[in-house]
Structure formats: C-alpha cells, structure tokens
Write an enzyme that holds these catalytic residues in place. Structure first.
Site, mmCIF file in Angstrom:
data_model
loop_
_atom_site.group_PDB
_atom_site.id
_atom_site.type_symbol
_atom_site.label_atom_id
_atom_site.label_comp_id
_atom_site.label_asym_id
_atom_site.label_seq_id
_atom_site.Cartn_x
_atom_site.Cartn_y
_atom_site.Cartn_z
ATOM 1 N N ASP A 194 12.860 57.555 42.129
ATOM 2 C CA ASP A 194 13.922 57.414 41.303
ATOM 3 C C ASP A 194 15.266 56.815 41.842
ATOM 4 O O ASP A 194 15.494 56.712 43.131
ATOM 5 C CB ASP A 194 14.371 58.563 40.516
ATOM 6 C CG ASP A 194 15.076 58.277 38.879
ATOM 7 O OD1 ASP A 194 15.001 56.825 38.507
ATOM 8 O OD2 ASP A 194 16.267 59.139 38.432
ATOM 9 N N GLU A 195 15.926 55.734 41.304
ATOM 10 C CA GLU A 195 17.256 55.447 41.591
ATOM 11 C C GLU A 195 17.093 54.064 42.397
ATOM 12 O O GLU A 195 18.112 55.119 44.197
ATOM 13 C CB GLU A 195 18.172 56.646 41.792
ATOM 14 C CG GLU A 195 18.776 57.098 40.437
ATOM 15 C CD GLU A 195 19.859 56.107 39.165
ATOM 16 O OE1 GLU A 195 19.723 55.203 39.251
ATOM 17 O OE2 GLU A 195 19.944 57.458 38.695
HETATM 18 C C1 LIG Z 1 25.493 49.511 36.887
HETATM 19 C C2 LIG Z 1 25.689 50.361 37.869
HETATM 20 C C3 LIG Z 1 25.690 51.798 37.738
HETATM 21 N N1 LIG Z 1 25.637 52.735 38.881
HETATM 22 C C4 LIG Z 1 24.665 53.904 39.045
HETATM 23 C C5 LIG Z 1 25.828 54.515 37.614
HETATM 24 C C6 LIG Z 1 24.659 55.544 37.478
HETATM 25 O O1 LIG Z 1 25.115 57.184 37.651
HETATM 26 C C7 LIG Z 1 23.678 54.826 37.740
HETATM 27 C C8 LIG Z 1 22.017 54.628 37.023
HETATM 28 O O2 LIG Z 1 21.688 55.277 36.181
HETATM 29 P P1 LIG Z 1 20.913 55.038 34.746
HETATM 30 O O3 LIG Z 1 19.513 55.537 35.602
HETATM 31 O O4 LIG Z 1 19.853 53.841 35.917
HETATM 32 O O5 LIG Z 1 21.156 55.384 34.208
HETATM 33 O O6 LIG Z 1 23.453 53.780 38.732
HETATM 34 C C9 LIG Z 1 26.148 52.790 39.518
HETATM 35 O O7 LIG Z 1 27.013 52.851 41.017
HETATM 36 N N2 LIG Z 1 26.602 50.543 40.002
HETATM 37 C C10 LIG Z 1 26.756 49.722 39.213
HETATM 38 O O8 LIG Z 1 26.856 48.991 39.217
#
Ligand SMILES: Cc1cn([C@H]2C[C@H](O)[C@@H](COP(=O)(O)O)O2)c(=O)[nH]c1=O
Ligand code: ADP
Ligand code: ZN
Length: 204
Positions: free
Chosen positions: A87-88
């Site tokens: 994930d992520e």
């Molecule tokens: C767009 C974007 C997102 N993030 C961070 C915010 C959340 O913690 C995750 C994404 O989680 P999801 O499971 O996809 O909802 O990423 C970030 O750090 N920077 C960005 O540009």
C-alpha cells in the site's frame, strides 16, 4: 488452481478513490483462494504508523511496516509468499530503479504483486514510482473518487492547507478529491489570493 502467478496488479488514482479498499479486497480474495499472502506498508511517520492498512471507511488489513524495498525482499525470502500487497507505494524508500528491479524479481519468481498508490501529488504531478509501474502491470485500475465540489469523477487530490512539501500525511482535513475543472478553478482562486497578498505587502 493458482492461475495468478507472477502478475502485477496496480490500483491507482486520487485519494479517496478506493485504491486501498481494492488492495484489501484482492488480498482477502487471494487468502480465500488458498494463496499465501503478505501485505506491506511504508513507514512514513513513526508516531502514527501502526501494523495495519486502514481505508478511509475504516476497513483493516494486517500489514508489515517497511522502510525500503530491501525490507520487503528480506520478508519475501524468509516467508516465500505467493502474493504480496504494497500500500502507499509512493512512500516506499529507496531508488526508483531498485524498487522496480525488486518488483520485477518477484514477478519473475511467480510472485503476484498488488500495488496501491497515488498516481499524482497535490500539484497534479506524477509520483515517479507509480508512473514506472503502470506500464509494467498485467492489470491496471485507475480509480476515481467523487469530486467534492461538483459530483463528477475526481482527477486529483487537492491540498486544502498551505504547505508545499510533497509529503504531508492526512485525510479529509488536509485533502479533497476534485475533478480537473474544479481543481483549476481552485488554483485560480489560490493564485489570486497570493497575488493580492503580494500587492498588499508591496504597498506596505
Ligand atoms: C496527494 C498527496 C497525498 N499525500 C498523503 C496524504 C495521505 O496520507 C496519503 C495518501 O493516502 P490515500 O490512501 O491515497 O488516501 O498521501 C502526500 O503526502 N502528498 C500528496 O501530494
Ligand atoms: N469524495 C469521495 N469519493 C469517494 N469516496 C469517498 C469520498 N470521501 C470519502 N470517501 C470514502 O473513501 C472510501 C475509499 O477509501 P480508500 O479505499 O482508503 O481510498 P484510497 O486508498 O484511494 O484513498 C470510500 O469507500 C468512501 O467511503
Ligand atoms: Zn468537480
């Protein structure tokens, strides 16, 4: 039996689009089908990270926290799962080419890899690792959240707070999914505010 050998499944899209839900659903189906699985999640903030993958609607999958793809390689060598989930993926540490090389190694060894990750950051710029993995996939799913402004399919994760760092962990307080049109409108408003503040600053 075990028709999914060495397949790359990529779930991508904006925040709230259902990437993690889809990863969890796939992993749970593979368990039911008798595959051995391991799920991984990059450590991004040691204060908040727990050993579980959690969706925005609070479904949970147990996961191993890792810093880099080398950690994943070690777990895979020890446990020899037939399916792994990450994930992520945009937060996985290490060089892009090392991540790609390791994932190709898993696939070549008949391990199926399920990826969930953001295709773009808050500025609408691609996350490099997802950009690399998309064309390599056997199954590629671009998911869409609902634009909170107009109800059409969202395209990007708009950041509602001022900070410009690329990585800012958050959810609905910090981000909202918007379609391209609503995102561009929002950017115009933000640019106008910046310009107005600049003029006021220059006058003073
Ligand atoms: C767009 C974007 C997102 N993030 C961070 C915010 C959340 O913690 C995750 C994404 O989680 P999801 O499971 O996809 O909802 O990423 C970030 O750090 N920077 C960005 O540009
Ligand atoms: N604007 C939105 N559009 C779609 N789903 C939303 C929205 N806001 C909140 N959600 C919730 O987010 C869930 C998807 O969460 P999740 O799978 O964690 O998405 P992702 O991993 O893509 O951020 C949906 O099932 C829904 O309950
Ligand atoms: Zn919209």
């Amino acid at each position: 039996m075990h028709q999914y050998k060495g397949k790359l499944i990529v779930h991508t899209g904006s925040m709230f689009s259902g990437k993690t839900s889809s990863l969890e659903k796939d992993m749970k189906r593979f368990v039911i089908a008798g595959y051995s699985t391991l799920a991984f999640k990059p450590t991004v903030d040691t204060r908040y990270d727990s050993n579980e993958i959690k969706t925005h609607d609070n479904t949970i999958l147990q996961a191993i926290l890792v810093d880099t793809v080398d950690d994943i390689v070690r777990y895979v060598e020890d446990d020899t799962p037939s399916v792994i989930g990450i994930d992520e993926v945009q937060f996985l540490g290490g060089k892009i080419e090392d991540i790609v090389k390791s994932i190709k190694g898993f696939l070549n060894n008949d391990i199926t890899v399920i990826i969930a990750g953001l295709d773009m950051d808050f500025e609408g710029e691609p996350f490099e690792i997802v950009k690399e993995l998309m064309p390599l996939s056997d199954y590629l799913y671009k998911h869409h959240a609902v634009c909170v402004n107009c109800g059409t399919d969202a395209w990007v994760s708009h950041r509602k707070i001022g900070t410009k760092e690329r990585v800012v962990i958050g959810a609905t307080r910090e981000y909202e999914p918007l379609c391209r049109r609503c995102f561009l409108k929002e950017k115009e408003i933000e640019d106008d505010i910046v310009n107005k503040n600049q003029v006021e600053f220059d006058i003073k």
